[in-house]
Enzyme design. Sequence first.
Site, PDB file in Angstrom:
ATOM      1  N   LYS A  43       5.220   2.391  -1.424  1.00 54.95           N
ATOM      2  CA  LYS A  43       4.697   1.441  -2.406  1.00 54.95           C
ATOM      3  C   LYS A  43       5.672   1.415  -3.581  1.00 54.95           C
ATOM      4  O   LYS A  43       6.255   2.453  -3.941  1.00 54.95           O
ATOM      5  CB  LYS A  43       3.312   1.927  -2.864  1.00 54.95           C
ATOM      6  CG  LYS A  43       2.553   0.994  -3.782  1.00 54.95           C
ATOM      7  CD  LYS A  43       1.178   1.601  -4.106  1.00 54.95           C
ATOM      8  CE  LYS A  43       0.320   0.699  -4.969  1.00 54.95           C
ATOM      9  NZ  LYS A  43      -1.002   1.315  -5.269  1.00 54.95           N
TER      10      LYS A  43
ATOM     11  N   SER B 226      -4.738  -1.890  -4.370  1.00 53.03           N
ATOM     12  CA  SER B 226      -3.445  -2.421  -4.742  1.00 53.03           C
ATOM     13  C   SER B 226      -2.325  -2.087  -3.750  1.00 53.03           C
ATOM     14  O   SER B 226      -1.263  -2.714  -3.817  1.00 53.03           O
ATOM     15  CB  SER B 226      -3.065  -1.885  -6.125  1.00 53.03           C
ATOM     16  OG  SER B 226      -2.855  -0.496  -6.083  1.00 53.03           O
TER      17      SER B 226
ATOM     18  N   SER C  62      -7.174   2.260  -4.146  1.00 56.13           N
ATOM     19  CA  SER C  62      -5.999   1.446  -3.815  1.00 56.13           C
ATOM     20  C   SER C  62      -5.299   1.822  -2.512  1.00 56.13           C
ATOM     21  O   SER C  62      -4.455   1.073  -2.037  1.00 56.13           O
ATOM     22  CB  SER C  62      -4.992   1.496  -4.959  1.00 56.13           C
ATOM     23  OG  SER C  62      -5.394   0.607  -5.975  1.00 56.13           O
TER      24      SER C  62
END
Lengths: 95, 479, 475
Positions: free
Chosen positions: B68, B143, B167
């Site tokens: 990420k 996210s 997330s």
Amino acid sequence: MRMSEEMADYVAGLAMLELDGEERREMAGELEKILDYMAALDSLDTAHAPPPGPVLPLKNVLRPDEPAPSLPREELLACASARDGEYFLTPRAVE
Amino acid sequence: MEFYNLTALELAAALKKGEVSVAQAVQAARARMEARREDNAFLTPLSPAPESIDLDASPLAGVPMAYKDNICTRGVPTTCASRMLEGFVPPYDAAAAEHLTAAGAVCMGKLNMDEFAMGSTSETSCRGPVRNPWDPQRSAGGSSGGAAAAVAGGQVWYAIGSDTGGSIRQPAAHCGVTGMKPTYGAVSRYGLVAYASSLDQIGPIARSAADCAAVLDILRGRDRRDSTSVELPGGPLLDALTGRVKGLSIALPEQYLEDGLEGGVAAAVREAADTFRALGARVETVSLPALDWAVSAYYILACAQASSNLARFDGVTCGRRAPEGRDLAQLCAASRTQGFGREVKRRLLLGTFVLSHGYYDAYYKKALQAAALIKDGLNRTLEEYDLILSPVAPTAAPRLGESLSSPLEMYLSDLYTVPANLAGLPAVSFPCGLDGEGMPVGVQLMGRALEDAAVLNAAHAFQLATPWHKMHPEGGKRP
Amino acid sequence: MIWETVIGLETHVELATRTKIFCGCSTSFGAPPNTHCCPVCTGMPGALPVLNRRAVLLAVRAGLALGCTVSRRCAFDRNNYFYPDLPKAYQISQLYLPLCRDGAVDIGGGKTIRIAELHLEEDAGKLVHDPWTEQSLADFNRCGVPLIEIVTRPDFSAAEEVIAYLEKLKLTLQYLGVSDCKIQEGSLRCDVNLSVRPAGSRELGTRTELKNLGSFKAIARAIDYEARRQIELLEEGRPVVQQTRRWDENKDATFPMRSKENAQDYRYFPDPDLPPLELEEAWLDSLAAAQPEMAWEKAARYQTQWGLSADDARTLTGRKPLADYFEAVVELGAPPRRAAGWVLGQLLAALGARGLEAEHIPLPPAALARLIHLVETGALNRNTAARVLEAVFDAGGDVDGYVAAHGLGQISDPAAVEEAARAALAANPKALADWRAGKGKAKGFLVGQVMARLQGRADPALVNRAVDALLEESK
């Protein structure tokens, strides 16, 4: 919780954000809705709440006073928004 | 069989046996990244040319993976999907990246996400939303949407995400893959761009609980650079996966199955509970009233901490500088106003407000107390039960464009995932079925602090008994 | 109307650690800009603080010496504000649970200043204004240097009391090894909160905060100026505005600084990156027991143990490096009162002539001890010794080498000694007569006279032999 546009402006100033007229109205409205929902927290009885603290009971996390290498200055300054060979450059700071 | 149908552990085994070379695995990943480019999962794709991977370095050595984009990678842009950090190339690796590099991980690039991890749909990215590999009209969740989509779409075998309020777990559920939020502190946060420091935790997204265990074995460890980091007790998590849940007790909070939960999701969760019963576990409904305050407490704490953590991005010392600005204050405000997207601004304003003079006690302090009560309630339940079972999200993946119009509703959809962050508990999300429209549905197991192995083992047991985690978006629906 | 001034102080002191409070970068002063920096102290994304154990230790030592109660449990908070010398945009400090509270400092004259609290925090960087480009240059070397902030109650009523307090604080912290307290290098910085009120009134007036006070002299002058300014305002019937004012050394006046004083809203909250500190009672007790001898304790000991005068004892202990130096010389065998005389005399003069501070005495204590020994044993006379000290002061302190190289040592030429002896006898006929009359002491006197003629440099055996021979000759 009423979020006036003045309040929104004050908060935006603290957060170093600019809100134009439209945005100020919208943000104030959205924040008001969210804060209204959060107002429910008021009814939570926290008189007997355990003391807040870290998730695990960590304490006294310390390191010895031993030097570690600093970052080479070129690498440090490469991350800066503006720089010369030695310094970070910023617009003139008053005072 | 295509490589991308393998789990990470299966690919690693094939690499070790010499059936596949690392170069072939990388090539396969590149081909999948090309094929699934429309998903917009990658912000910075890389073409690694690994020559000297030590295949004995770890059980996952040589397996292509990705991070990420809020995890710092030395020499590779780390943008948090924000214009503010365009051009930021960290001169250091996150602790997680150091561990993985040493373990022979092959990095395929940096993954799309909600800007600064603020969002539940990966739509707040400055580079456009991540599309769900199961349905391009839907969100991949957030996210860590890029991470979940990349794993679900077969682009990488596992990905590293971060979980502040769900997330990792929620996008994993929306994309039909397995995601684990470890106990707070089990993985060093050093080099993770902070959103909410007391809640942030790095963890894996992969195709099985066993893969997650293998990744977490690499990530875990006390780090001298993170004062909040802890050592998970016990040996390798991978060795703890017995696949047995017989005799375990599992709590199912009753309010979680009431209003707001979509029919298909409720049914899948009930079915998961039945599966655990069939495997010999005792599943009982319990009442956990403190959970009702979780979303409020979470957003107050997270936004307040974010308002402080993101204050450093001022275009002066750090972050992209606005082209104009009369004086210091103006330049700083202009840089922030132009650099941050709307959701980030909203949260920064909310967070600044709840800390501001005269409001701290009513909001921040109250939220800390609520979090302490929630933690206390969960810990009490976990004294009586081994695990807590719950939905991950009230619905399957939402359609793109539906969520951002009503921030409050978006926030409320986090109600199942935020308690684990507030209490620091380990929680895993794994696929447990499909809804009426053929979209994957996930279920969550939460366990006691530091007992990450128990959580992963229960998910592993479930996966030994069910086919859901093997579903692939291109491989048809129910096998 | 008679007015009284009410003053409180906030003093920031840099701790004498090797590394910064939350990272391993060096704290040394004067390095090239931005070379003592890392992701942690410059607030780069993802970097995290880890507390320096020694910073805690030094702060606790300071707290104990200032009579504070050390909190068994304390924690760190974030103080949020935007300014380019603070790259994280928050300062890690302690608001809700400070390390120490409720101390007291006796400043003499029966006056005690109460300490409200003492807490740990991190320093900010330095900004230099570049007049050519209208930009500021930021140097973050100082970012993250550990500080203690010591906040007093508003217990001072005059500049002299403030200076007395600061002198005492400085001595205390230097003796503890907590800080070098160099006001010129910014390792001790002081902000003054000042208000005035009619004498006898119990209510506090509106206060102003004075900053940019770069020396004790500046502090005293700024206090006097500001008190006068406030009194004049009030006497003219005008209000004092609560504000921060900057002392301008050149203009000898204070000027308002921050226009948005009331807009400061620091949004403190507990720092989630740092677990709390829980200090063990036993550890605190052991620290309290191991506190070093303070200046005033040393001064008393010098008087009782070594017979020094009160003035000499006070001067010697007024700077810890000087007291340390003095004690080292005594340790090496010099008689304490002689050693004190040399340190306060020749040594301070030599330092003064070079503009050096007591911590930078180039002459090793062993060299001074040797010099005193040579004088004590008569091998050098005082004047020669003073010349030697001056000569070897900056040159490594090789006393014996210098004495030998310059022939300042004993004169061993028998002819020269004999010549001096003849002259001495000729000049002292009475002593000669005494000797003849059987007064043995007279010989000693004559030997001394010969020595004196040779500036004390002659080999005493040679002198004795020469005197004996001449006395024998004169029989």
